[in-house]
Design a protein around this motif. Structure first.
Motif, short mmCIF file in Angstrom:
data_model
loop_
_atom_site.label_atom_id
_atom_site.label_comp_id
_atom_site.label_asym_id
_atom_site.label_seq_id
_atom_site.Cartn_x
_atom_site.Cartn_y
_atom_site.Cartn_z
N THR A 605 0.84 -1.20 -0.03
CA THR A 605 0.03 -0.07 -0.10
C THR A 605 0.77 1.28 0.13
N PHE A 606 1.75 1.30 0.80
CA PHE A 606 2.82 2.43 0.73
C PHE A 606 3.29 2.73 -0.41
N ARG A 607 3.89 1.44 -0.92
CA ARG A 607 4.58 1.68 -2.66
C ARG A 607 3.56 2.45 -3.54
N THR A 608 2.33 1.73 -3.61
CA THR A 608 1.38 2.18 -4.42
C THR A 608 1.06 3.71 -4.41
N LEU A 609 0.83 4.34 -2.96
CA LEU A 609 0.67 5.49 -2.72
C LEU A 609 1.48 6.44 -2.84
N ALA A 610 2.71 6.01 -2.51
CA ALA A 610 3.96 6.94 -3.00
C ALA A 610 4.15 7.33 -4.01
#
Length: 617
Positions: A605-610
């Motif tokens: 999720t962090f990777r997608t968001l960032a």
């Protein structure tokens, strides 16, 4: 995007659902220091931690754990990849696991009997959420209640001869009453505490089974009460701040509560005889006693977690007599500098709701006649000029508090300042403030968020051409609303597990969410057809004017993935282009439901968001 920093933040060890054993010597807790959620047991005297599980418990630590009465096993909830259709399992000290309660639908452990044989569970096996009694000796599970409305807050008396619970039989939909019944569900009696329309729930039985600790908001702010079952009289405590009762201490002469004020939470010890209140001597932040089970070690010691906006949670054994603490689980920062995290600035602003926005006032949204004082938290990343993220909370019965929030700190680490708004409908401010959102989803509470955004954009150090909105669950609904109802305010948006179509949600969510969330807040589609249409973001999809990331777990049963798919399809119908260079981006998260605490899933999720924010903002 700093991939190493992203993974380091998502991998910081985190604990959940600490609960004290019946003899007070141990604490069971979910902890993911190995990179996966596992059940650990902490020795209160030595602080030594032992891992009981090895992959048997769920990856996502959403649901609580409770000790068996013998102290030799711990009950936990297990679902399929985050779909929350839980069964109840037990794990023993040797790591052996067995199913205990297996029913259709969602099953939630409500209480564990002191007799070592009885479990009280809630389940949607019969359709609506009802109470069931499980006999551990025979393996039989028996339904105890049969109401039209959901039943919750079930607690067993010390002798397991009676139960207390909360439900509603009145015509006033927002009402909740406290009931007492025999252990087989017979002789149900409404204790008639508080006024009709208020929310009253049982919390704990007194040690002799003659009193009930309850929480009630008849007087607007939440208050604690002790109900005497022999006289049908209740003694009230507090009243100055919003408070929730938690549990009696062993002797029954004192009880624990949690007080909320200015987005902070503190643990309070009440003397039941005199009404005197003492707060734990901890820095301002968020002190909590766990979602279920026991926080009590003995008459003078309790286990609590404590955190602040820029300090990660630690698990403490607190001595009520001396105000001294012993650390059971330290806040873990890995290789990261603890001073890198950002503190929150608390402030308030006045919001007149949609009256602030002429275009919304003309779209069938009536203005709340009262201007509201809205609480907010602002995290300054230090970047200049700073891009900013408006991050509305979920719920809507929820609240952003002065505790450590990993997603907020992740965004700050990427250079984004973060604004959190406790819009009307949030908790911590009393019943009237929380119920101001009833029959008004997508209305004045969205104007509160938009007003906060305009205040943020006016700050000279904020880059007002780089403001995004990001939220999950009801915060995801808010992200959709902001992007389609206030499109001029945002340069990008991320809607995570959010609501787009209220009619579809009504048809496809779980039964108790249908009644206790939708019908309680906005009625049914038959009662309020115009509201269901007007306040659905899909109705306003044509207003989308900035890049939007739609993010949803495929196994979500609270807010089914159909919500995201319908919005995607509507955007396609309107001619919007999908893709990294298009008008919107669409990602479904496999093996995940309504968000997750799992380290690998957080990294995803962090990777997608960032990646999205770096390209689009």
């Amino acid at each position: 995007m700093d991939e190493d920093l992203l993974e380091a933040l998502a991998s910081l060890p985190t604990f959940h659902h600490a609960t004290v054993s019946p003899d007070g010597n141990e604490v069971a807790v979910y902890y993911d220091e190995t990179g996966r959620n596992e059940l650990h047991v902490v020795d209160v005297a030595t602080g030594e931690r032992t891992r009981w599980s090895d992959g048997e418990v769920p990856r996502n630590a959403r649901w609580h754990v409770e000790w068996g009465a013998d102290g030799d096993r711990v009950f936990f909830h297990l679902d399929d990849d985050g779909n929350e259709q839980n069964d109840v399992y037990a794990i023993a000290r040797d790591g052996s696991v067995e199913p205990v309660v297996q029913l259709d639908g969602q099953t939630v452990l409500q209480d564990v009997g002191e007799d070592g044989e009885t479990l009280l569970v809630g389940s949607t096996a019969s359709g609506q959420m009802q109470l069931y009694r499980h006999d551990c000796a025979t393996g039989e599970t028996t339904q105890l209640t049969e109401y039209d409305r959901a039943v919750g807050a079930g607690v067993l008396s010390p002798d397991c001869e009676r139960i207390a619970y909360a439900t509603n039989e009145t015509d006033t939909f927002e009402n909740t009453d406290t009931y007492v019944a025999d252990a087989d569900g017979s002789n149900q009696r409404n204790l008639e505490i508080g006024e009709t329309g208020a929310e009253v729930g049982p919390v704990d039985w007194g040690p002799d089974g003659d009193r009930l600790l309850v929480t009630d908001n008849t007087a607007d702010l939440g208050r604690c009460g002790v109900y005497d079952l022999s006289t049908d009289e209740v003694t009230w405590y507090g009243g100055e701040f919003d408070e929730d009762a938690e549990s009696f201490l062993p002797g029954g002469d004192r009880f624990l509560a949690v007080r909320t004020r200015e987005c902070a939470k503190e643990v309070v010890v009440y003397d039941a005889r005199t009404g005197a209140a003492t707060t734990l001597d901890l820095p301002s932040g968020v002190a909590s006693l766990g979602r279920a089970g026991s926080a009590v070690v003995d008459e003078e010691r309790i286990v609590c977690s404590h955190t602040t906006p820029d300090r990660r949670p630690e698990l403490l054994c607190y001595d009520l007599a001396t105000d001294e603490t012993e650390q059971l689980i330290a806040a873990d920062y890995g290789d990261l500098d603890p001073d890198r995290f950002v503190d929150a600035e608390y402030f308030t602003f006045d919001s007149a709701g949609v009256a602030e926005f002429d275009d919304r006032a003309g779209q069938g949204v009536e203005s709340d006649p009262a201007s509201r004082e809205i609480e907010a938290l602002l995290y300054d990343s230090g970047e200049r000029p700073s891009p900013a993220i408006v991050n509305p909370h979920g719920g809507p019965r929820g609240q952003d508090t002065r505790g450590f929030d990993l997603y907020t700190q992740f965004l700050c680490s990427q250079g984004y300042s973060v604004l959190k708004v406790n819009y009307r409908g949030s908790t911590g401010r009393g019943r009237e403030f929380a119920q101001a959102i009833y029959d008004d989803w997508g209305g004045n509470e969205q104007a509160d968020i938009a007003t906060g955004t305009t205040i943020l954009a006016e700050k000279e150090w904020v880059d007002d051409d780089r403001i995004a909105v990001f939220g999950g669950s009801y915060g995801g609904y808010s992200a959709y609303c902001q992007m389609t109802m206030y499109p001029e305010l945002y340069d990008a948006g991320v809607a995570w597990i959010g609501v787009t179509d209220l009619r579809d949600l009504y048809e496809n969510t779980m039964p108790h969410y249908r009644t206790e969330l939708l019908e309680k807040n906005v009625g049914s589609p038959e009662e309020n057809p115009a509201l269901y249409d007007e306040r659905s973001p899909i109705t306003h999809a044509e207003n989308l004017a900035a890049p939007l990331l739609v993010l949803h777990g495929v196994n979500d049963r609270r807010v089914p993935v159909s919500q995201a798919r319908l919005f995607r399809d509507r955007l396609d119908e309107l001619g919007y282009e999908a893709g990294e260079d298009g008008d919107y981006e669409y990602v479904e998260l496999g093996e995940e439901g309504h968000a997750s605490t799992d380290v690998d899933q957080k990294i995803r999720t962090f990777r997608t968001l960032a990646d999205f924010l770096e390209r689009r903002l």
